[in-house]
Design an enzyme around this catalytic site. Sequence first.
Site, PDB file in Angstrom:
ATOM      1  N   GLU A 277       0.617  -1.288  -0.011  1.00  0.00           N
ATOM      2  CA  GLU A 277       0.013  -0.198  -0.078  1.00  0.00           C
ATOM      3  C   GLU A 277       0.743   1.356  -0.149  1.00  0.00           C
ATOM      4  O   GLU A 277       0.717   2.064  -0.775  1.00  0.00           O
ATOM      5  CB  GLU A 277      -0.824   0.029   1.105  1.00  0.00           C
ATOM      6  CG  GLU A 277      -2.003  -1.274   1.307  1.00  0.00           C
ATOM      7  CD  GLU A 277      -2.793  -1.078   0.035  1.00  0.00           C
ATOM      8  OE1 GLU A 277      -3.130   0.106  -0.358  1.00  0.00           O
ATOM      9  OE2 GLU A 277      -3.196  -2.253  -0.501  1.00  0.00           O
ATOM     10  N   ASP A 358       3.732  -4.188  -5.586  1.00  0.00           N
ATOM     11  CA  ASP A 358       4.371  -5.397  -5.201  1.00  0.00           C
ATOM     12  C   ASP A 358       6.035  -5.248  -5.354  1.00  0.00           C
ATOM     13  O   ASP A 358       6.478  -5.878  -4.335  1.00  0.00           O
ATOM     14  CB  ASP A 358       3.924  -6.639  -6.239  1.00  0.00           C
ATOM     15  CG  ASP A 358       2.698  -7.164  -5.770  1.00  0.00           C
ATOM     16  OD1 ASP A 358       2.035  -6.626  -4.841  1.00  0.00           O
ATOM     17  OD2 ASP A 358       2.179  -7.897  -6.576  1.00  0.00           O
TER      18      ASP A 358
HETATM   19 ZN   LIG Z   1      -2.526  -2.610  -4.646  1.00  0.00          ZN
END
Ligand SMILES: [Zn+2]
Length: 410
Positions: A277, A358
């Site tokens: 996030e 990621d």
């Molecule tokens: Zn995401």
Amino acid sequence: MTATTLFYILITILIVNFIIAKVLDFLNSKHFDDAIPAALKDVYEKEDYEKSQAYKKTNARFSNTTGLFSLMLTLVFFYVDGFKYVDQLARNYSENTIVITLIFFGIIFIGSDIVNTPFSIYKTFVIEEKFGFNKTTKKTFIIDKIKGLVMTVVIGGGLLAVIVWFYEFAGNNFWMYAWGIVALFSVGMNMFYSKLIVPLFNKQKPLEEGELKSAIQDYAKTVGFELNNIFVIDGSKRSTKANAYFSGFGKQKRITLYDTLIHDLETDEIVAVLAHEVGHYKRKHIVFNLTSSILLTGFTLWLLSLFVSLPIFSEALGVAIPSFHIGLIAFGILYSPISEVTGLCMNMMSRKFEYQADNYAKETFSAPPLISSLKKLSKNSLSNLTPHSAYVFMHYSHPTLLQRVENLKN
Ligand SMILES: [Zn+2]
């Protein structure tokens, strides 16, 4: 072009949209029983996998039934000149354009809500219940419904009234004013959504001091990210499915964790999800998404201003007096193929951002806990491990679990 031609163009768009959606659903369902990719063998135990298969099939059947039903109802409504009667009904009550528009959309909204509510009851209390996801009580369901209705009336009705008012005094230039107000509203929502809207539906409290909070703050320090607002929300009030999200920016930025997420994941897995996030924030995805959606709104409103006052729009729908609300309905349908395309572009962008977030988590924290958290979350929501690539291309805002795991392992 005659009004009749336009009528059939609108009908064709509705049917073609439906067919495309169903072809994609069909292709996707053909892959429900594919072999699980080697990298994902450990996601499900045999029994859970069978449960996930059944869940996919049940949902596919449900969406076929509801989709077909709602298409049929819409077509019948068009053929019997439904909009004409709603328009007349609204005009019986008032001569004020704003009031007429509000009554018109109010009737359409309430009518479609009445039709859809049995389906949503079935989805929550039969399907989700059967697969063990549902935690919503009847009371919560009804209260949610009422709160949602009040919110739609206040926010949706308010925005609509202001836009019609702009249309009244500025004519086709209304779109610039409307754009301004919608843009302000979007930014405001993004900043204050967690403070103003979420509390209406959920309880949220700051994350308690302890192992998890220190782990999160230690991580935030290593990436120079000021994070004072970490909240826990009672998602378990409605469902066992877990989630986490980021909202706001500047001083208003906050991270919200579902209590179900804290329950399901280990500390380092939660920190990995948070790192993802934070990646969205640091890579400026939030600002990008907000900006592009505001630009897209401007484009749509401008396009609307070119068409909304054409008398052929109301003629095509069997309505004698041209009006903003009838123009809006016809435009909405004509615009839907364009919105399919813009939606597709947004999804492509979003999938790219997911990889970036990621990778950010991998670089600044660690890949293995993110992989295991993604697997656990997939397992706990019985998600599909073998979607069809065309379905993913059109509908997925995130890469598939397999794609994300492979990317993280690289
Ligand atoms: Zn995401």
